[in-house]
Design an enzyme around this catalytic site. Sequence first.
Site, PDB file in Angstrom:
ATOM      1  N   SER A  49     -50.514 -55.905  44.752  1.00 24.06           N
ATOM      2  CA  SER A  49     -50.858 -54.490  44.643  1.00 24.06           C
ATOM      3  C   SER A  49     -49.625 -53.621  44.437  1.00 24.06           C
ATOM      4  O   SER A  49     -48.531 -53.930  44.937  1.00 24.06           O
ATOM      5  CB  SER A  49     -51.580 -54.045  45.922  1.00 24.06           C
ATOM      6  OG  SER A  49     -51.748 -52.648  45.954  1.00 24.06           O
ATOM      7  N   TYR A  71     -52.467 -53.682  54.747  1.00 23.45           N
ATOM      8  CA  TYR A  71     -52.707 -54.251  53.423  1.00 23.45           C
ATOM      9  C   TYR A  71     -51.394 -54.473  52.671  1.00 23.45           C
ATOM     10  O   TYR A  71     -51.136 -55.554  52.122  1.00 23.45           O
ATOM     11  CB  TYR A  71     -53.620 -53.309  52.648  1.00 23.45           C
ATOM     12  CG  TYR A  71     -53.930 -53.729  51.233  1.00 23.45           C
ATOM     13  CD1 TYR A  71     -54.797 -54.781  50.961  1.00 23.45           C
ATOM     14  CD2 TYR A  71     -53.360 -53.047  50.156  1.00 23.45           C
ATOM     15  CE1 TYR A  71     -55.088 -55.156  49.659  1.00 23.45           C
ATOM     16  CE2 TYR A  71     -53.646 -53.418  48.852  1.00 23.45           C
ATOM     17  CZ  TYR A  71     -54.517 -54.469  48.610  1.00 23.45           C
ATOM     18  OH  TYR A  71     -54.792 -54.842  47.311  1.00 23.45           O
TER      19      TYR A  71
END
Length: 218
Positions: free
Chosen positions: A132, A145
């Site tokens: 990401s 995350y």
Amino acid sequence: MTDLSHCTVVIAGASSASGLAATRALVGAGARVVAVGRSADRLDEVAAAGAEAAVCDLSDLAAVERLAEAVGPIDGLLHLVGGWRGGGGLAGQSDDDFDALLASFTALRHATRAFDAALRRSEAARVAIVSSTAVARPLAGGANYAAVKAASEAWTRAVAQGFAKAARDADAPLRAASVVFRVKSLAGLEDTLAEAFVALWDAPAIEINDTIIDLASA
């Protein structure tokens, strides 16, 4: 068109839209695809697209090692185990959410270790994960995350270093590559990911090993 008729590729966490797109692209290029997931029912769609469905709990190292033995030689590993949990600022980063996210990193560690010997024997191994853009710009509400994705990137880069060291030690050309794909969101980029993964076999390993590819600009 890329010819992968000589390749076997494992997709870890294949029961998703991205897994289906990758299966179709790989099968279209001639590859043997082994689609791995925890639920047989959720693998029906990728099996219908031409993959061999393999039910395996990727959190169980012994189970993944048995899978690797059953599959045999492979030439590619695409890691799609993931998901998002977050929000609520730093105080909202719960242990439950972190543990759930950490499962993807555990699965990556298990899969790369179990298949390492087979990948090193391949004439053109390719390993890739989906990470990401949050790694480069982590937010408080997504700290869990981003931390797990950063760990996954570090592990994938270590795989790349292992490939490079093995080639140097053998005084042989580098034939294997480990790559990180970054996205802000995979929604709408499933086919882009699939095409980018297949295209890894068109590039010399030395040019792509230990690289980070931004799919939004690919």
